[in-house]
Design an enzyme around this catalytic site. Structure first.
Site, short mmCIF file in Angstrom:
data_model
loop_
_atom_site.label_atom_id
_atom_site.label_comp_id
_atom_site.label_asym_id
_atom_site.label_seq_id
_atom_site.Cartn_x
_atom_site.Cartn_y
_atom_site.Cartn_z
N SER A 99 0.81 -1.22 0.00
CA SER A 99 0.00 0.00 0.00
C SER A 99 0.85 1.27 0.00
CB SER A 99 -0.96 -0.05 1.18
OG SER A 99 -1.89 0.99 1.11
N ASP A 238 -2.66 6.38 -3.30
CA ASP A 238 -1.58 5.75 -2.54
C ASP A 238 -0.93 4.69 -3.46
OD1 ASP A 238 -3.62 3.86 -2.48
OD2 ASP A 238 -3.07 3.12 -0.49
N ASP A 240 -1.17 1.52 -3.95
CA ASP A 240 -1.96 0.47 -4.63
C ASP A 240 -3.31 0.99 -5.11
OD1 ASP A 240 -2.80 0.67 -1.95
OD2 ASP A 240 -3.66 -1.34 -1.99
MG MG Z 1 -3.69 1.20 -0.06
#
Ligand code: MG
Length: 448
Positions: A99, A238, A240
């Site tokens: 992430s 972000d 991902d």
């Molecule tokens: Mg994320």
């Protein structure tokens, strides 16, 4: 990781080498195959990190050895894994990502057939299998297949575009942090009719453009670009792209709570949010005759509650928003598109957000060992009840959250990852904020 817990607050995540390795991925693949009873299909995607293919190949080996067929999506945002798992009728999805963590981290997150993340109970079952290593026999005549699916990306983009109606000529700058949104997010916005300018949208696992955590400190270039290009909106993903935050037309990063309140108000009815979201959510939903349901922090809690409450929308102040009419996986692309849709029809974002009241916010923390955290939180509800005489209600689903008669609130919550007990509050006046903060701090310090 022998004596550690495998799963954290958002799947498995850690530093490559010391915590996350190809051996770990192989074993998670075997554990998942065992959990699925050696039958079925699993969808796998990864973000832009340098260690992704290493983990994906190891995980795939573990799955096919356990008789599971694998559909590879290659580099995709997390929401596409949730979407594809559901649309392709797979039994589970796996996203390889850390992430918003820096490049030296990676992780594994698991998804259900309906596109919702694995619950802590499911993760515990995987974890038990992982440590017991009871994976069953390898059968040469029951090895899974591996196929690639590129087509699902087009279907995803088309469905995203059909979900929104953005006025033509809307100008947006998209900053993907060189992460998983890089290729597909600008494509989706363009197909939806936007005039798109990209920033940090070349795939690069070193994240050279900016830190993948989208916050005010990391978004200097986006803020400047929105103003310099006269754009209507800036979107920052972000690493991902399961979340996004916005920059308004004046180059200001939007207040997370206000942005959440704005989108929630548009949905009306019941919306789900977490215990750390602010007063403007309640005020916004009261205005449209809606209801706010609060859950513990984390997108799985939000997803579970959306299903239980039959809610139309759910979101965390971090910009992790779930759109159940589309998929049960948080989706930063759809979140961005829906804000663009709203702004394109209703006016400037800065003005739309100015309808919400500004109340004094305060965040404080008290250092506490793991043991002390448990001790101090044990009696926290009673301690706070004794300290305040104007309590309207108490919510104890994740820490202790008190709402006072005047609408002010405070959340006393142990950090899930660090040695702190945190105090988060919002009050109607500065004096009131100071008083609530000091009182809670004193209580914690006296009971460590
Ligand atoms: Mg994320």
């Amino acid at each position: 990781m022998a004596n550690k817990k495998l799963f954290g607050t958002s799947g498995i995540r850690g530093k490559i080498g010391s915590e996350v390795t190809s051996e770990l991925a192989l074993k998670v693949g075997k554990a998942l195959a065992t959990y699925l009873n050696y039958e079925g299909t699993v969808v796998i995607g990864f973000d832009t990190r340098t260690t992704n293919k290493m983990l994906e190949q190891a995980l795939t080996a573990g799955l096919v050895e356990g008789g599971i067929d694998v559909i590879k999506l290659n580099m995709v945002p997390t929401p596409l894994v949730g979407y594809a798992t559901e649309k392709l009728g797979a039994d589970a999805g796996v996203m390889i990502t850390a992430s918003h963590n820096p490049s030296q981290y990676n992780g594994i997150k698991l998804w259900n057939a309906n596109g919702m993340a694995y619950t802590p109970e499911q993760e515990k079952e995987i974890e038990d299998l992982y440590y017991s290593e009871e994976f069953g026999e390898t059968r040469w005549d029951h090895i899974g297949s591996i196929v690639y699916n590129e087509e699902i990306k087009n279907q995803y983009v088309n469905d995203l575009v059909n979900a929104v109606d953005i006025k033509p000529g809307f100008k947006v700058v998209i900053d993907c942090a060189c992460g998983a949104g890089s290729e597909i997010s600008p494509i989706a916005f363009r197909k939806a009719g936007c005039d798109v300018i990209t920033l940090n949208s070349q795939v690069d696992g070193f994240f050279p453009g900016r830190n993948p955590e989208p916050n005010d400190a990391n978004l200097g270039s986006l803020k400047k670009a929105v103003v310099a290009t006269g754009s209507d909106l800036g979107i920052a993903h972000d690493g991902d792209a399961d979340r996004m935050i916005t920059v308004d037309e004046t180059g200001k990063v939007s207040d997370f709570d206000k942005l959440l309140a704005l989108i929630s108000k548009g949905f009306g009815g019941t919306v789900v949010t977490t215990v750390d979201a602010g007063i403007c959510m309640d005020e916004a939903m009261a205005e449209v005759g809606g209801k706010v349901v609060r859950t513990p922090v984390g997108d799985v809690s939000v997803a579970k509650s959306i299903i239980e409450e039959d809610a139309k929308f759910g979101g965390e102040p971090s910009g992790t928003w779930l759109h159940p009419d589309f998929c049960m996986c948080p989706d930063g692309l759809l979140s961005g598109l829906r804000i663009a849709e709203l702004v394109s029809h209703e006016g400037k974002l800065s003005e739309l957000l100015s309808q919400f009241n500004d109340y004094p916010h305060k965040r404080d923390k008290v250092t506490c060992s793991k043991e002390a955290k448990v001790k101090v939180m044990k009696n926290m509800e009673d301690l706070l009840k004794d300290a305040f005489d104007d309590i309207e209600n108490i919510n104890t689903i994740d820490g202790v959250r008190i709402t006072f008669d005047d609408g002010s609130w405070v959340l006393v919550r142990p950090s899930g990852t660090e040695d702190y007990v945190r105090i988060t509050l919002e009050a109607k006046t500065e004096e009131r904020a100071e008083f609530i903060s000091k009182t809670c701090k004193k209580i914690i310090e006296a009971n460590i």
